[in-house]
Design an enzyme around this catalytic site. Structure first.
Site, short mmCIF file in Angstrom:
data_model
loop_
_atom_site.label_atom_id
_atom_site.label_comp_id
_atom_site.label_asym_id
_atom_site.label_seq_id
_atom_site.Cartn_x
_atom_site.Cartn_y
_atom_site.Cartn_z
N GLY A 542 -0.27 9.94 -36.00
CA GLY A 542 -0.76 9.53 -37.31
C GLY A 542 -0.30 8.12 -37.63
O GLY A 542 0.47 7.52 -36.89
N LYS A 563 8.45 7.29 -34.77
CA LYS A 563 7.80 6.48 -35.80
C LYS A 563 8.14 5.03 -35.51
O LYS A 563 9.31 4.65 -35.49
CB LYS A 563 8.36 6.92 -37.15
CG LYS A 563 7.64 6.43 -38.35
CD LYS A 563 7.84 7.41 -39.49
CE LYS A 563 8.44 6.78 -40.71
NZ LYS A 563 8.69 7.70 -41.81
N ASP A 659 9.38 9.82 -53.38
CA ASP A 659 8.02 9.78 -52.83
C ASP A 659 7.60 11.18 -52.38
O ASP A 659 7.21 11.39 -51.23
CB ASP A 659 7.94 8.77 -51.69
CG ASP A 659 6.52 8.31 -51.41
OD1 ASP A 659 5.63 8.57 -52.27
OD2 ASP A 659 6.27 7.70 -50.36
#
Ligand code: NAG
Ligand code: NAG
Length: 884
Positions: A542, A563, A659
């Site tokens: 992603g 990541k 978040d």
């Protein structure tokens, strides 16, 4: 050492040290028989994180014919509590014995280790044993111990091991011996502390909890102990400074609670005074331990359906002493047979009819009980501790309570040892175990279970350090994150973080030293390339604001999510550091675990546990995946709420995620929800007003309107965002849908509008139509509604949210179990919840509540029920009777 900033700091420290010497004249390390030896140092040093001074071991009377090399660590981990005693060490390449002339009696020995590179001594070769001996006996404390493995497993920069020994005659000798099993081994130690104590362990005679007939188990006064856990149940960590008798550390218990069933925590009523009783001398535990507690909760039916359970990893093959601290601290519990319960240890009954009032003699009076169990088996195992109401004498409340819990390992008399199993030694680089060449390279950073030698005690220090420090570091990291060329500063050289060492305060609960630890694994860029097939697009999982996420494979077979930050992203720099700092300190079943990071070549790469089922959002809408069932969704909500609740309350200071959204809730292969993405996290807020943020961050659609208006961040902003998540899960649509008619664009506004009009059921996910039990729906909708209240003061705490979600799940499960009952049942008269189970005519009937009074805020629970059972700030997490 040559670093100018460091020199300035050292100078400041010296000054502070002189000042503190002047102020605390009686803080002399030998006055009370206490000894603090800062190994590798030649002059008195301090103050440490607890504002105490230490003596150097160079030319100390405790270090006769001192051998070994005095060294200074080449890198100061920002996670260190203080420079003293960690930054200097003494290294031994052959056996050496410190000798302490102590008065006979029992004492704590604390060994301080900062596994780091000292000159040419690599952490990987620090394998050694430690033995405590005196004229009468010999006790192995550690055997083939590698501090860095243990610190790594605990994600700590440093570790402190605590033992208690009884010296009957002669000196207390501590011998450090490099392992004979690994070539090139050396021993090291940063600090040694000795604190004389009375006999803490042999009275009253513990009960051997072996199931059948519990028998007395007298403990030989000569026994040596290792502290495994010391928990302030229902309360927060207590630092050594706040346990002035013996400088013990107490940890909160949240992280050890098993499953969702965590009961409620509460403090004492203000008019209750904690009174030590003759059988509980006041050095037994600080007042704060007795002044907070955890109980099962206000609902008798719920309590009968679950056990309030803690699981504590320990080494098999030893006896353990468990000390339970009790004190009734809230009205109306003042008499015997009001609250009566079982204590189970390892699924065996250790105690029936435990009645705290009967033991202590009244409200506010202290008591403790001791049990011994043997852990049979091998390797590391979970010690299970559970409480459950005992109805045998028809007590007034079906509930249980616990205020504190200590777990000590008893020396194994067979081999006079306390040393647990360590992970296997690495093969010597030169001589392989089978004589094979190219033996395994010793790895200092192998993610593995917590090392046996350490157990959980070192974890205490995570909490004690206080996550408050994170926030200070973070503020600074914010400034330092970007260097002149706009690139991020590699973590270990972040000079700003060093400056925190000098910031120190004696105020209770706010320590300003730095955190543990960046000891998560360090990957080379080559390793990352190999793991992702050089960032093969086929491995792309992603894309996010921070960069791309790849599936990777490390250590031949372990799947990880990698990541890769975009080095051009300025914001990324700060977030990268925040994420590492946050995640390397926090470990929770419902938080994503960080495995390591790579910072070679200006890369910002984070390596996480792989979450097989991806983000929550991709299972809700815009996908072709099978829809999640309602129960599955509830369990995911509960998991995520637990993760957030832990962030808000589990650490010493509140951490605000900032978040919270459905793409930041990930699902592992067992559909366990884990909160991720701490890039924007903040600690705060109330303790420190400077946390008023000037830049509103977060994701549109989830943003707390009050935060927007006032730019003041509190944990209630997370609650707001979580409310939006709850609606998103219920309605299966995005938080913002710009293509919809204006009034429907914002899910929070639209859902709130529908809820107020009583038509929320018309906008829910069509897959859920007819699947949600009405009472469950009401509870869930009411919870979500409260979360998105306009004013933060009207929103529940995350603990309340959790309580209500668990309650909703229970309503759903009861309805599913007994579907005939759900037909045509109005939500006002729930037949599913039978709160009162027995009817005796107690004048203060606190259990006649119905499910409708279980309001979201917890405050109304208190008002309908007597405050004896529920705290005014219930941050309960009820249970889930079908529980995991
Ligand atoms: C106690 O029971 C639970 C399940 O009921 C089990 O998972 C656990 O292993 C048991 N613990 C011990 C120490 O037997
Ligand atoms: C509580 O634990 C005991 C001991 O392991 C077990 O016998 C009992 O079934 C448990 N009760 C519940 C409700 O889980």
């Amino acid at each position: 050492m040559a670093h100018p900033t460091l020199l300035v700091i050292l100078r400041c420290l010296t000054l502070l040290c002189i000042l503190s010497l002047a102020v605390t004249a009686d803080d002399n390390s030998t006055a009370s028989g206490q000894i603090r030896l800062d190994c590798g140092a030649s002059t008195p040093t301090g103050p440490d994180a607890d504002n105490r001074t230490w003596d150097g071991d160079n030319s100390s009377k405790f270090a006769p014919s001192l051998k070994g090399v005095a060294v200074t660590a080449s890198y100061q981990d920002p996670g260190l509590l203080s420079t003293v005693p960690y930054m200097t060490a003494r290294i031994f390449t052959s056996n050496y014995t410190y000798s302490f002339p102590v008065s006979p009696g029992r004492m704590f020995i604390r060994l301080y280790f900062y596994p780091s590179t000292y000159g040419s001594y690599a952490t990987a070769n620090a394998y050694f044993g430690v033995t405590a001996s005196n004229k009468a006996s010999n006790l192995v404390l550690l055997d083939d111990f590698n501090a860095s493995q243990n610190a790594f497993a605990l994600t700590l920069a440093s570790i402190v091991l605590e033992y208690s020994v009884n010296v009957t005659s002669g000196n207390l000798d501590l011998t450090f011996a490099p392992s004979t099993h690994l070539n090139g081994s050396y021993a090291f130690v940063n600090g040694i502390e000795i604190v004389p104590t009375p006999d803490l362990f042999t009275t009253p005679t513990p009960t051997l909890a072996n199931g059948g007939n519990p028998n007395p188990f007298p403990i030989d006064p000569a026994t040596g102990f290792q502290t495994m856990y010391r928990l302030n149940v229902g309360g927060q960590a207590i630092s050594p400074l706040d346990d002035v008798d013996f400088y013990r550390s107490w940890d909160g218990d949240t992280r050890y609670i098993y499953a969702a069933a965590s009961g409620v925590t509460f403090g004492k009523n203000s008019n209750v005074t904690i009174t030590y009783t003759p059988s509980v001398p006041n050095y037994t535990a600080p007042v704060d331990v007795y002044a907070t507690a955890r109980s099962m909760g206000p609902n008798a039916q719920v309590n009968l359906n679950y056990n309030l359970t803690w699981t504590l990893p320990v080494d098999a093959g030893f006896y353990y002493l468990l000390r339970f601290h009790f004190c009734e601290i809230q009205y109306p519990i003042t008499k015997i047979n009001q609250r009566m319960f079982f204590i189970y240890i390892n699924n065996q009954t250790a105690q029936r009819q435990m009645d705290v009032i009967q033991r202590s003699g009244g409200i506010g009076r202290t008591a403790y009980t001791d049990y011994v169990i043997i852990m049979t088996g091998s390797g590391q195992m979970d010690l299970w501790v559970a409480l459950h109401p005992d109805l045998s004498t028809k007590p007034e409340y079906y509930d249980a309570i616990l205020n504190g819990l200590e777990v000590f390992k008893l020396q194994n008399n067979g081999n006079n040892s306390l040393a647990g199993l360590n992970r296997p030694l690495p093969a010597s680089p030169d001589v392989g175990p089978n004589g094979a060449s190219g033996g395994r390279k010793p790895k200092s950073a192998v993610p593995a279970a917590i090392g046996g030698a350490v157990g959980g005690f070192a974890v205490l220090f995570i909490a004690c350090i206080g996550v408050c420090i994170i926030c200070r570091r973070k503020k600074e990291a914010k400034d330092s994150g970007k260097s002149d060329d706009g690139r991020w500063t590699p973590l270990p050289h972040d000079s700003k973080s060093r400056s925190n060492i000098s910031g120190k305060t004696t105020t209770t609960g706010s320590r300003t030293s730095t955190l543990p630890s960046n000891l998560c694994r360090h990957f080379s860029f080559g390793e990352i390339q190999a793991a992702t097939n050089n960032f093969d697009q086929a491995f792309l999982l992603g894309k996010g604001g921070f960069g791309n996420v790849y599936l990777g494979e490390i250590d031949s077979g372990t799947k990880v999510a990698i990541k890769r930050g975009n080095p051009m992203s300025e914001q990324g720099v700060h977030e990268f550091q925040t994420e590492i700092e946050m995640l390397s300190k926090l470990r929770h079943r419902h938080l994503v675990s960080l495995i390591g990071y790579c910072e070679d070549m200006n890369e910002m790469i984070l390596v996480y546990d792989y979450m097989a089922h991806g983000t929550l959002r991709e299972h809700l809408y815009n996908n072709n995946k099978p829809p999640l069932s309602w129960k599955q969704r509830l369990e995911i909500c509960i998991g995520a709420a637990q993760g957030l609740h832990y962030l808000h309350t589990g650490a010493k200071q509140t951490i605000i995620h900032r978040d919270v959204k459905t793409t930041n809730i990930l699902l592992d292969e067992k559909w366990i929800a884990k909160v991720s993405d701490f890039g924007l996290s903040k600690t705060g807020p109330n303790v420190d007003n400077t946390h008023v943020s000037t830049v509103v961050k977060g994701s549109f659609g989830y943003l707390d309107p009050e935060y927007f208006r006032r730019q003041q961040l509190t944990e209630k902003s997370d609650v707001y965002s979580f409310g939006v998540v709850l609606f998103e899960i219920l309605c299966a649509r995005p938080a913002l849908s710009p293509s919809l008619p204006k009034e429907q664009v914002s899910l929070a506004d639209w859902a709130l509008h529908c809820q107020k009009k009583g038509m929320l059921d018309q906008i829910i996910d069509p897959h859920l139509q007819g699947k949600i039990a009405p009472q469950c729906f009401t509870k869930f909708a009411e919870t979500a509604e409260k979360c998105v209240a306009d004013h933060s003061i009207d929103r529940p705490s995350m603990g309340d949210v959790l309580w209500n979600l668990n309650f909703a799940l229970q309503l759903q499960e009861s309805a599913e179990d007994n579907s005939s009952l759900t037909e045509g049942t109005s939500s006002n008269t729930s037949p599913l919840i039978v709160p009162r189970l027995h009817s005796d005519e107690a004048p203060t009937d606190t259990t006649t509540t119905t499910s409708t009074t279980m309001s979201i805020t917890g405050r109304s629970i208190t008002s309908t029920q007597s405050e004896g059972l529920t705290p005014s700030s219930v941050f309960s997490q009820l249970m889930n009777p079908g529980g995991r």
